[in-house]
Motif scaffolding. Sequence first.
Motif, short mmCIF file in Angstrom:
data_model
loop_
_atom_site.label_atom_id
_atom_site.label_comp_id
_atom_site.label_asym_id
_atom_site.label_seq_id
_atom_site.Cartn_x
_atom_site.Cartn_y
_atom_site.Cartn_z
N ARG A 1 0.83 -1.21 0.00
CA ARG A 1 0.00 0.00 0.00
C ARG A 1 0.87 1.26 0.00
N ALA A 2 2.11 1.13 0.41
CA ALA A 2 3.14 2.19 0.27
C ALA A 2 2.66 3.58 0.63
N GLY A 3 1.93 3.67 1.69
CA GLY A 3 1.53 4.99 2.16
C GLY A 3 0.33 5.59 1.46
N MET A 4 -0.34 4.84 0.61
CA MET A 4 -1.48 5.44 -0.11
C MET A 4 -2.71 5.56 0.79
N ASP A 5 -3.58 6.47 0.41
CA ASP A 5 -4.84 6.63 1.13
C ASP A 5 -5.68 5.36 0.90
N PRO A 6 -6.12 4.70 1.99
CA PRO A 6 -6.80 3.42 1.80
C PRO A 6 -8.09 3.52 0.99
N LYS A 7 -8.70 4.70 0.97
CA LYS A 7 -9.97 4.83 0.23
C LYS A 7 -9.73 5.15 -1.23
N THR A 8 -8.89 6.19 -1.46
CA THR A 8 -8.70 6.64 -2.84
C THR A 8 -7.59 5.88 -3.54
N LEU A 9 -6.77 5.16 -2.76
CA LEU A 9 -5.59 4.47 -3.28
C LEU A 9 -4.65 5.43 -4.00
N LYS A 10 -4.59 6.64 -3.53
CA LYS A 10 -3.69 7.63 -4.12
C LYS A 10 -2.65 8.03 -3.08
N GLY A 11 -1.54 8.58 -3.58
CA GLY A 11 -0.54 9.13 -2.68
C GLY A 11 0.53 8.16 -2.23
N GLY A 12 0.59 6.96 -2.84
CA GLY A 12 1.62 5.99 -2.44
C GLY A 12 2.95 6.25 -3.13
N LYS A 13 3.99 5.61 -2.63
CA LYS A 13 5.31 5.73 -3.27
C LYS A 13 5.63 4.42 -3.97
N PRO A 14 6.17 4.48 -5.19
CA PRO A 14 6.49 3.23 -5.91
C PRO A 14 7.62 2.44 -5.23
N ILE A 15 7.42 1.16 -5.10
CA ILE A 15 8.46 0.28 -4.54
C ILE A 15 8.68 -0.86 -5.53
N VAL A 16 9.92 -0.99 -5.98
CA VAL A 16 10.23 -1.99 -6.99
C VAL A 16 11.24 -2.98 -6.43
N ALA A 17 11.06 -4.27 -6.79
CA ALA A 17 12.05 -5.28 -6.40
C ALA A 17 12.97 -5.49 -7.59
N ALA A 18 14.27 -5.39 -7.37
CA ALA A 18 15.25 -5.61 -8.43
C ALA A 18 16.06 -6.86 -8.06
N LEU A 19 15.81 -7.95 -8.81
CA LEU A 19 16.39 -9.25 -8.43
C LEU A 19 17.60 -9.57 -9.32
N PRO A 20 18.81 -9.60 -8.75
CA PRO A 20 19.97 -9.93 -9.57
C PRO A 20 20.05 -11.42 -9.90
N GLY A 21 19.44 -12.26 -9.09
CA GLY A 21 19.55 -13.72 -9.32
C GLY A 21 18.44 -14.44 -8.58
N THR A 22 18.78 -15.60 -8.05
CA THR A 22 17.82 -16.48 -7.40
C THR A 22 16.97 -15.76 -6.34
N ALA A 23 15.67 -16.06 -6.37
CA ALA A 23 14.73 -15.47 -5.40
C ALA A 23 13.75 -16.57 -5.01
N LEU A 24 13.93 -17.12 -3.82
CA LEU A 24 13.12 -18.26 -3.41
C LEU A 24 12.39 -17.98 -2.10
N GLY A 25 11.23 -18.59 -1.95
CA GLY A 25 10.48 -18.49 -0.70
C GLY A 25 10.17 -17.04 -0.35
N ILE A 26 10.55 -16.66 0.86
CA ILE A 26 10.30 -15.27 1.28
C ILE A 26 11.04 -14.31 0.33
N GLY A 27 12.08 -14.82 -0.31
CA GLY A 27 12.82 -14.04 -1.30
C GLY A 27 12.00 -13.75 -2.55
N LEU A 28 10.87 -14.41 -2.71
CA LEU A 28 9.93 -14.06 -3.78
C LEU A 28 8.66 -13.44 -3.18
N GLU A 29 8.32 -13.83 -1.97
CA GLU A 29 7.11 -13.27 -1.36
C GLU A 29 7.27 -11.77 -1.12
N LEU A 30 8.48 -11.35 -0.73
CA LEU A 30 8.73 -9.92 -0.56
C LEU A 30 8.58 -9.18 -1.90
#
Length: 729
Positions: free
Chosen positions: A97-126
């Motif tokens: 939800r990154a800080g967005m208003d829960p009703k309007t879903l506006k105002g959040g900040k983009p969060i991107v995952a950048a995976l250099p290699g293997t991503a397993l389990g919680i390493g993919l859930e995050l």
Amino acid sequence: MTDFTYAVDADGVATITWDVAAKSMNVMSLEGFALLDRHIDTALADPAVKGVIVTSGKKDFAGGMDLNVIAQMRAGGAQAIFDGVMQMHAVLRKIERAGMDPKTLKGGKPIVAALPGTALGIGLELPLSCHRIIAADNPKAKIGLPEIMVGIFPGAGGTTRLVRKLGAMMAAPFLLEGKLSDPQKAKAAGIIDEVVAPEALLARAKEWVLAAKEADLVKPWDAKGYKMPGGAPYHAAGFMTFVGASAMVNGKTQGVYPAAKALLSAVYEGALVPFDTALKIEARQFTSVLMNPSASAMIRSLFINKEALEKGANRPQVADQTVQRVGIIGAGMMGAGIAYVSALAGIEVVLIDATPEAADRGRAHSEGLLDKGMKRGKVTAAKKAEVLARITATTDYAALAGCDLIVEAVFEDPKVKAEVTARVEAAIPADCIFATNTSTLPITSLAQASTRPEQFIGIHFFSPVDKMNLVEIIKGRATGDRAVAKALDFVRQIRKTPIVVNDARFFYANRCIIPYINEGIRMVAEGVEPALIENAARLVGMPLGPLQLVDETSIDLGVKIAKATRAAMGDAYPDGAVDAVIFRMADLGRLGRKANAGFYAYDEKGNRLGLWDGLAAEWPVADTQPDLATVQHRLLMAQVLEAVRALEEGVLTDIREGDVGAILGWGFAPWSGGPFGWLDILGQARAVEICDDLTTRFGPRFTAPQSLRDMAAKGTTFYPSAAPATKAA
Ligand code: NAD
């Protein structure tokens, strides 16, 4: 604690870098999770931060949760697990939800995952909780949720998010089978969003963060009018998926794996409710799995102890014994397989047989397997040429000069083996280690043909060599530490799992598996319905019933072993009733799968049809049949008591090896964590009670070993943390 570091650049992009100190692969700990949470809070609260990149300081993103942490969580009890999991959900939901208003879903900040290699389990859930997942184009990277393989399921939102992202049908192989993909395939499946050149990963992530629009941050399941891909359970197509999945999972697991059931429930029930309620359901189901003793038994054997054995837990303190050049004598089924796995691991191979044709046939086995790999796109032409170039097929023993390990896999005949040993020792360097792949002959007696018995050892592979991961290393009476270290280093090189046992009839694995087969056959002679025997075995988690297993390994092999054992044991031989059945089957020409006729019937193409309908004419079915539990107890105790005796006699010296070896070697009910794991789940007092009952009804082979009685009296378990459950099997 520096598992995650935090930095903000001049353009207002924060980077959270996962980099666990002193580990080659990131794993998540509870403290790590708390630190991640704090960094996210900082980024969301800082007006100068426009968005966040979550990445790794290592070549891979992460291997998953630290499974030792899961063991710790379990110690706190159900409420503690549930609370802990809900806390993780809250952090990942905060990222989503990154800080967005829960009703309007506006105002959040983009969060991107950048995976250099293997991503397993919680390493993919995050990453799944981030707004976009960008992976480096790294074909060696593995992306997926393998939790089910160790008896749990993705419980940090991975189940709920993947099902909502892909639909239940498409998510099924990743959740139910733990299927892993490289980044390109993960993108094609819709798990990740983008694959870029490795050197462009962070630049592209930053570019995405800076260009992201508000709509890019709203997950489909948070948007109005979301419909689950493929249909939720009350949708006509979705309904079919869930009915089918239920049947498939129960067919495959026979209902003995708590994680598979709980996963299905989390998916089904979660699909009927809003996202946040689904997370709560996932947490409840996850808690119930963690509280089930099967989960900790599976994690212990299939992950923690398996890895410890592979890393040399029982390796003597001897200098590195990495194998450079192996000589394999006998290019038959086993020798050819051992040559293949060795060459694949980069070891030079000299493959010897009695005739050039036989040696070449052995080498051709590798060619066949490599060709198959090429067809499946897993092997390149260059790789094939490189592996084959390492195998020299010959009849010339002089080619063994320069070998540092020999693996003998000629006929199972002590005379032939003795001749070969002498011939080989005349050709090899003085410090070369000599291993035999015998499956039944005592190592100590075979070592009598050797002039250097301290360098003589057993390395027992299972068939088919390229598929079976267990290798049983057997010490003869005179075997020295360097030979053991050499065998262990060899097994490490070919990426299999070793156990080290002492010399005794049938070593460890065969010693336990033969009584299982024999108990099944004995029941046929008694008039127990063969289908009851086979189903009872499968319903308790054995991959093959005893009758199917003997068909696979062949009935004439059973006859051979029976005759040899009877000759060795004389009057003490206990298996006359079994022999009557298998000798008759052999007389009837029903030798098993290879003859297209055995306890089962087969069509002309070799497909197994069902139990042979002639069995009842040979061994009439009794009017009164035993109950399911009696049959299961007989089949399991036949194996388990042999494992306990092997431990008492010092054939096994480490219960971890007994459990890991049983699961990998002959598929002993993996849900139980192995024979010792099963006894701990059952509780030794209950085990002794079952033994006493079986002894009264079926004979002294079920007599409880003294060590088990002692443990029952003291209320102790094999593993320190195991707490007996009320019911198992
Ligand atoms: P196999 O009959 O397929 O192969 C034996 C090979 O040894 C043949 O190619 C034969 O020509 C060769 N050979 C025989 N005498 C020789 C000599 N004097 N010099 C050189 N080569 C000679 O048998 P296999 O199934 O590969 O079994 C080999 C060994 O592995 C046996 O000791 C067996 O007990 C053991 N083993 C077998 C299995 C299994 O499932 N088949 C499993 C584990 C261990």
